[in-house]
Design a protein around this motif. Structure first.
Motif, PDB file in Angstrom:
ATOM      1  N   TYR A 162     -88.073 -91.738  11.753  1.00 11.13           N
ATOM      2  CA  TYR A 162     -87.781 -93.141  11.992  1.00 11.13           C
ATOM      3  C   TYR A 162     -89.092 -93.898  11.787  1.00 11.13           C
ATOM      4  O   TYR A 162     -90.173 -93.373  12.046  1.00 11.13           O
ATOM      5  N   TYR A 177     -91.288 -97.558  12.463  1.00 14.86           N
ATOM      6  CA  TYR A 177     -91.414 -98.782  13.248  1.00 14.86           C
ATOM      7  C   TYR A 177     -92.529 -99.643  12.676  1.00 14.86           C
ATOM      8  O   TYR A 177     -93.576 -99.134  12.260  1.00 14.86           O
ATOM      9  N   GLN A 214     -95.040-102.765  13.830  1.00 13.27           N
ATOM     10  CA  GLN A 214     -95.543-103.441  15.018  1.00 13.27           C
ATOM     11  C   GLN A 214     -96.598-104.458  14.636  1.00 13.27           C
ATOM     12  O   GLN A 214     -97.608-104.126  14.011  1.00 13.27           O
ATOM     13  N   GLN A 257     -96.784-107.574  19.960  1.00 10.17           N
ATOM     14  CA  GLN A 257     -95.329-107.470  19.975  1.00 10.17           C
ATOM     15  C   GLN A 257     -94.877-106.030  20.142  1.00 10.17           C
ATOM     16  O   GLN A 257     -95.619-105.091  19.860  1.00 10.17           O
ATOM     17  N   ALA A 258     -93.651-105.870  20.607  1.00 11.67           N
ATOM     18  CA  ALA A 258     -93.055-104.542  20.674  1.00 11.67           C
ATOM     19  C   ALA A 258     -92.698-104.065  19.261  1.00 11.67           C
ATOM     20  O   ALA A 258     -92.494-104.875  18.353  1.00 11.67           O
ATOM     21  N   PRO A 259     -92.630-102.768  19.067  1.00 10.08           N
ATOM     22  CA  PRO A 259     -92.261-102.233  17.752  1.00 10.08           C
ATOM     23  C   PRO A 259     -90.842-102.631  17.350  1.00 10.08           C
ATOM     24  O   PRO A 259     -89.986-102.863  18.202  1.00 10.08           O
ATOM     25  N   LEU A 297     -87.712-101.400  14.659  1.00 13.61           N
ATOM     26  CA  LEU A 297     -87.212-100.328  13.803  1.00 13.61           C
ATOM     27  C   LEU A 297     -86.973-100.868  12.390  1.00 13.61           C
ATOM     28  O   LEU A 297     -86.228-101.834  12.219  1.00 13.61           O
ATOM     29  N   TYR A 333     -84.281 -95.689   9.682  1.00 15.29           N
ATOM     30  CA  TYR A 333     -83.822 -94.614  10.565  1.00 15.29           C
ATOM     31  C   TYR A 333     -83.203 -93.501   9.734  1.00 15.29           C
ATOM     32  O   TYR A 333     -82.783 -93.714   8.593  1.00 15.29           O
ATOM     33  N   LYS A 334     -83.161 -92.316  10.305  1.00 15.82           N
ATOM     34  CA  LYS A 334     -82.634 -91.133   9.627  1.00 15.82           C
ATOM     35  C   LYS A 334     -83.191 -91.032   8.204  1.00 15.82           C
ATOM     36  O   LYS A 334     -82.437 -90.902   7.229  1.00 15.82           O
ATOM     37  N   TYR A 336     -95.540 -97.074  12.185  1.00 17.69           N
ATOM     38  CA  TYR A 336     -95.536 -95.763  12.823  1.00 17.69           C
ATOM     39  C   TYR A 336     -94.271 -94.997  12.433  1.00 17.69           C
ATOM     40  O   TYR A 336     -93.166 -95.546  12.514  1.00 17.69           O
ATOM     41  N   TYR A 384     -88.993 -82.839  22.221  1.00 19.99           N
ATOM     42  CA  TYR A 384     -90.156 -83.693  22.450  1.00 19.99           C
ATOM     43  C   TYR A 384     -90.327 -84.687  21.305  1.00 19.99           C
ATOM     44  O   TYR A 384     -90.385 -84.303  20.143  1.00 19.99           O
ATOM     45  N   HIS A 385     -90.423 -85.948  21.695  1.00 24.33           N
ATOM     46  CA  HIS A 385     -90.616 -86.995  20.707  1.00 24.33           C
ATOM     47  C   HIS A 385     -92.093 -87.123  20.372  1.00 24.33           C
ATOM     48  O   HIS A 385     -92.968 -86.793  21.176  1.00 24.33           O
ATOM     49  N   PHE A 392     -94.870 -89.810  17.961  1.00 28.49           N
ATOM     50  CA  PHE A 392     -95.152 -90.882  17.013  1.00 28.49           C
ATOM     51  C   PHE A 392     -96.267 -90.441  16.079  1.00 28.49           C
ATOM     52  O   PHE A 392     -97.153 -89.673  16.468  1.00 28.49           O
ATOM     53  N   THR A 416     -99.629 -91.144  13.688  1.00 27.99           N
ATOM     54  CA  THR A 416    -100.937 -91.706  14.035  1.00 27.99           C
ATOM     55  C   THR A 416    -101.049 -93.185  13.693  1.00 27.99           C
ATOM     56  O   THR A 416    -101.971 -93.848  14.174  1.00 27.99           O
TER      57      THR A 416
END
Lengths: 123, 108
Positions: free
Chosen positions: B33, B35, B37, B41-43, B45, B48-49, B86, B96-97, B99, B101
């Motif tokens: 996925y 993102y 940013q 601000q928040a990330p 999307l 996806y997939k 990201y 476990y997720h 992100f 670098t």
């Protein structure tokens, strides 16, 4: 409109505890998993952990960097997810976001983030 | 622990094509996925997939995957695309997720 709002951030001394809250509105909260993600000043995103919905046991997973110190819990009656942070260290200083991601009935992704809350750990 | 590796930065002029790579051992088995940013601000999307674009994301954003590398491509980059990007995925156990670098895209 779906909203996630974090609260509880602030300045805390190293070794102390803090509890963050993520309040969700605008949808049926109990069906959703919630992630916590943090971002240290000037650094990248780091996954902290998540809690599954009660349908999947409400179990939790954590990044190794916080496992044993941080605990995620949920109160579905209040639509709140908590992040209990113990034994805080200066390297835990970051903006903490809660995030919800799911696929709707049309199989489209729905990705929601809070505005973030700043946690500053002083030595 | 599982890691996703991205180039630190990409600089280009408006109208050029930006390709941002993300490498990880579990990517042949797990979706990625992406993102975007922007400062303060928040990330958001943007993919996806591996290859699917969410509604509201411009068509100039596309994704691809090959082996242990996934790529986010911005065709005809615009000044508004200047941001940090990201990738995100999970480890081989899907537990476990992680992100990537992060890659700073600068539009000169």
């Amino acid at each position: 409109e779906v909203q996630l709002v974090e609260s509880g951030g602030g300045l805390v001394q190293s070794g102390r505890s803090l509890r963050l809250s993520c309040t969700v509105s605008g949808l049926t909260f109990g069906d959703r998993a919630i992630n916590w993600v943090r971002q240290a000043p000037g650094k990248g995103l780091e996954w902290v952990g998540f809690i599954r919905s009660k349908v999947y046991g409400g179990t939790t997973e954590y990044n190794a960097s916080v496992k044993g110190r941080f605990t995620i819990s949920r109160d579905d009656s209040k639509s709140i997810v908590y992040l209990q942070m113990n034994s805080l260290q200066t390297e835990d200083t970051a903006v903490y976001y809660c995030q919800m991601y799911y696929y709707d009935s049309n199989n489209y992704p729905r990705d929601y983030w809070g505005q973030g809350t700043l946690v500053t750990v002083s030595s | 622990s599982y890691e996703l590796t991205q180039p630190p930065s990409v600089s280009l002029s408006p109208g050029q094509t930006a390709r941002i790579t993300c490498s990880g051992d579990a990517l042949p088995k797990q979706y990625a996925y992406w993102y975007q940013q922007k400062p303060g601000q928040a990330p958001v999307l943007v993919m996806y997939k591996d290859t699917e674009r969410p509604s509201g994301i411009p068509e100039r954003f596309s994704g691809s995957a090959s082996g242990t590398t996934v790529t986010l491509t911005i065709s005809g980059v615009q000044e508004e695309d200047e941001a940090d990007y990201y990738c995100q995925s999970v480890d081989s156990s899907a537990t476990y997720h992680v992100f990537g670098t992060g890659t700073k895209v600068t539009v000169l």
